[in-house]
Scaffold this motif. Structure first.
Motif, mmCIF file in Angstrom:
data_model
loop_
_atom_site.group_PDB
_atom_site.id
_atom_site.type_symbol
_atom_site.label_atom_id
_atom_site.label_comp_id
_atom_site.label_asym_id
_atom_site.label_seq_id
_atom_site.Cartn_x
_atom_site.Cartn_y
_atom_site.Cartn_z
ATOM 1 N N LYS A 100 0.723 -1.094 -0.194
ATOM 2 C CA LYS A 100 -0.069 -0.149 0.052
ATOM 3 C C LYS A 100 0.886 1.147 -0.232
ATOM 4 C CE LYS A 100 -1.961 -1.153 3.783
ATOM 5 N NZ LYS A 100 -1.169 -2.413 4.180
ATOM 6 N N SER A 101 1.893 1.238 1.073
ATOM 7 C CA SER A 101 2.799 2.675 0.871
ATOM 8 C C SER A 101 3.447 2.638 -0.447
ATOM 9 C CB SER A 101 3.637 2.361 2.159
ATOM 10 O OG SER A 101 3.142 2.092 3.239
ATOM 11 N N THR A 102 3.751 1.302 -1.004
ATOM 12 C CA THR A 102 4.488 1.328 -2.282
ATOM 13 C C THR A 102 3.664 2.301 -3.562
ATOM 14 O OG1 THR A 102 5.834 -0.318 -1.583
ATOM 15 C CG2 THR A 102 5.745 0.095 -4.166
ATOM 16 N N ALA A 123 2.355 8.204 9.459
ATOM 17 C CA ALA A 123 2.038 8.165 10.881
ATOM 18 C C ALA A 123 2.662 6.637 11.368
ATOM 19 C CB ALA A 123 0.621 8.130 11.210
ATOM 20 N N GLU A 124 3.240 5.929 10.551
ATOM 21 C CA GLU A 124 3.947 4.689 10.677
ATOM 22 C C GLU A 124 5.353 4.608 10.850
ATOM 23 O OE1 GLU A 124 2.413 1.642 8.286
ATOM 24 O OE2 GLU A 124 0.272 1.698 9.428
ATOM 25 N N GLU A 125 6.139 5.307 9.873
ATOM 26 C CA GLU A 125 7.407 5.146 9.455
ATOM 27 C C GLU A 125 8.074 6.592 9.822
ATOM 28 O OE1 GLU A 125 7.427 1.780 6.308
ATOM 29 O OE2 GLU A 125 6.339 3.459 5.593
ATOM 30 N N LEU A 132 13.757 5.674 2.109
ATOM 31 C CA LEU A 132 14.379 4.376 1.671
ATOM 32 C C LEU A 132 13.625 3.814 0.557
ATOM 33 C CD1 LEU A 132 17.109 3.313 2.657
ATOM 34 C CD2 LEU A 132 15.607 1.550 4.133
ATOM 35 N N ARG A 133 12.294 3.771 0.837
ATOM 36 C CA ARG A 133 11.517 3.361 0.062
ATOM 37 C C ARG A 133 11.257 3.972 -1.243
ATOM 38 N NH1 ARG A 133 6.773 3.500 2.421
ATOM 39 N NH2 ARG A 133 7.066 1.236 3.127
ATOM 40 N N ALA A 134 11.178 5.377 -1.188
ATOM 41 C CA ALA A 134 11.149 6.328 -2.329
ATOM 42 C C ALA A 134 12.354 6.212 -3.257
ATOM 43 C CB ALA A 134 10.791 7.733 -1.852
ATOM 44 N N ILE A 169 -2.560 9.423 3.533
ATOM 45 C CA ILE A 169 -2.247 9.539 5.170
ATOM 46 C C ILE A 169 -2.056 7.980 5.334
ATOM 47 C CG2 ILE A 169 -3.395 9.644 6.872
ATOM 48 C CD1 ILE A 169 -4.822 12.239 6.127
ATOM 49 N N ASP A 170 -0.938 7.677 5.855
ATOM 50 C CA ASP A 170 -0.541 6.349 5.876
ATOM 51 C C ASP A 170 -0.082 6.086 7.131
ATOM 52 O OD1 ASP A 170 0.426 3.535 5.573
ATOM 53 O OD2 ASP A 170 2.130 4.259 4.291
ATOM 54 N N SER A 171 -0.910 5.341 8.250
ATOM 55 C CA SER A 171 -2.411 4.890 7.923
ATOM 56 C C SER A 171 -3.342 5.568 8.921
ATOM 57 C CB SER A 171 -2.349 3.565 8.095
ATOM 58 O OG SER A 171 -2.120 3.356 9.483
HETATM 59 MG MG MG Z 1 2.961 0.794 5.078
#
Ligand code: MG
Ligand code: TYD
Length: 451
Positions: A100-102, A123-125, A132-134, A169-171
């Motif tokens: 989902k974040s990806t 709000a999680e990472e 890093l993901r981006a 908005i995650d999550s």
């Molecule tokens: Mg996620």
């Protein structure tokens, strides 16, 4: 004057009771009812006087032309019905780790590259984790502004100040509403968060993608209670260990709920699979126990391979292991196979798998499951016209008949694209027994075995 009353609301399921109970009568959870003060609903003759509204004919209501923001991901736009609608609230549900974040980061990256104002609220990472993901997703993703924050008030104030056109908005379960009841992720909190985000989204014309986790049991734990509130509910599915993912709309105020997007998770993010059927048919084996199912994913036909393995078992009862189909459906198919088509696998372990991590939740899959199991049980490879893989679809009734399912023409057309016609379907075989006779001859009856 209405008398003030106290209602008791369950923080887990939202169930309301007049009296306090130790155990919620709605969901059975313990110690979750909390008092909520409020006026009793006004009733009967004591209703305050109100001015009557004036209804208009729909014809006289001004038409609005929906603007759409393209996410740059064709499959996502298609599922949304043409793109994100400004001011709308989209809930994206899926199990943890599915991507989902990806997906949301990729959508924002494309929007940012197209010159739109964007905002990613995590709000999680931590920002470093999101970065890093981006970084894996390409340099455009590094231009997305990020806010790592769990306080709803701060998030809303930021959205109002920055006025992004698209915001993620995650999550929703990890944001904390100061004036809501319960812990983050509880029903009360999730409702409060979504309600307040919606108000800000509408007033600022911001399209908001709310990410929500679905628990393993399939309950969109918090998010399910939001379905009536948001404009669009998207479900991101697949199996974490496999590469294929599907995105489908469960609700869409601005489009149909029939479209499905197929993605593949790669090292550098999600890649849209535009011709999924070609992929699955190309990979299909011709071994006993394999058959091609002409499935429908919403309004889109999709050819997938269904495989079965039948092996002797020492276990009582024997194993029934499925992936990609419903376990109860397999039980039904096995019962009808034994009772009406002469293929009994009672004492054997049966494994059925839809290849590629695709889930098919439609009755049209019955025949493919039955033929794959029959082929595996008899050790006979199923071959279609011209020696290619056999493609089929159809629902199996309890009396052994084959029943027609939706969109036979579209399924047929998709199979024709890959030279898999004619299909074995309820038109060509009236009963499961007929279908088995045509597709899975007993080895002793086969000419090769007779020699
Ligand atoms: Mg996620
Ligand atoms: P993530 O988007 O964090 O899932 P979610 O937000 O739904 O919890 O990503 C899930 C997995 O995807 C993670 O285990 C790593 C993998 N992944 C890739 O394989 N390729 C990639 O480019 C990215 C960004 C992630």
């Amino acid at each position: 004057m209405p008398r003030p009353t106290t209602r008791h609301l369950c923080t887990q399921c939202g169930h309301a009771e007049a009296k306090w109970h130790g155990q919620c009568p709605g969901c059975g959870a313990w110690n979750t009812l909390e008092p909520q003060r409020g006026a009793a609903p006004a009733a009967g003759p004591h209703r305050p006087a109100a001015r009557a509204g004036s209804p208009r004919r729909l014809r006289d209501v001004e038409e609005v032309r929906l603007r759409r923001l393209s996410t740059g991901l064709a499959e996502v736009d298609r599922v949304l019905g043409g793109g994100l609608v400004p001011g709308s609230l989209v809930l994206l549900g899926g199990s943890p780790g599915i991507g989902k974040s990806t997906l949301t980061t990729m959508a924002l990256a494309q929007l940012a590259a197209a010159g739109r104002r964007t905002l990613y609220v995590s709000a999680e990472e931590s920002p470093a984790q999101v970065r890093l993901r981006a970084a894996r997703l390409g340099s455009a993703a590094l231009d997305i502004p990020i806010l790592a924050e769990t306080s709803l008030a701060t998030v809303l104030a930021t959205i109002e100040a920055e006025r992004p056109e698209a915001c993620v908005i995650d999550s929703v379960q990890t944001l904390h509403a100061e004036d809501g009841t319960g812990a983050p992720g509880s029903v009360g909190q999730v409702r409060e968060v979504a309600g307040q985000v919606m108000r800000v989204a509408k007033s600022g014309d911001t399209a908001v993608l709310l990410v929500g986790h679905v628990t393993k049991e399939g309950a969109l734990a918090g998010p399910r209670v939001l379905e009536h509130l948001v404009d669009c509910v998207l479900q991101f599915e697949g199996e974490r260990e496999r590469t294929y993912r599907t995105l489908r709309a469960l609700k869409n105020r601005f489009g149909s709920v029939d479209d499905v997007g197929v993605f593949e998770m790669r090292d550098s993010g999600l890649v849209e699979v535009l011709d999924a059927s070609a992929r699955f048919v190309g990979e299909a084996t011709r071994a006993p126990g394999s058959v091609v199912l002409a499935a429908m994913e919403g309004s889109r036909p999709l050819l997938v391979e269904v495989q079965a393995l039948v092996s002797e078992s020492e276990l009582v009862p024997p194993r029934r292991v499925v992936s990609g189909i419903d376990r109860n459906r397999l039980a039904l198919v096995l019962a009808v196979l034994a009772r009406h088509a002469g293929v009994g696998v009672g004492a054997a372990d049966v494994f059925v798998n839809v290849v590629g991590g695709v889930r098919v939740d439609e009755p049209g899959a019955d025949l493919a499951v039955a033929l794959a199991v029959a082929g595996a049980a008899r050790g006979v490879p199923l071959s279609g016209p011209g020696g290619g893989p056999l493609a089929c679809f159809g629902e199996i009734g309890l009396t052994g008949e084959l029943r027609s399912v939706a969109h036979p023409d579209r399924r047929g057309a998709e199979a024709a694209k890959f030279g898999l016609t004619p299909l074995l379907d309820p038109e060509r075989a009236a009963t499961l027994r007929d279908a088995v006779r045509v597709a899975v001859p007993r080895p002793s009856a086969a000419p090769a075995a007779a020699a």
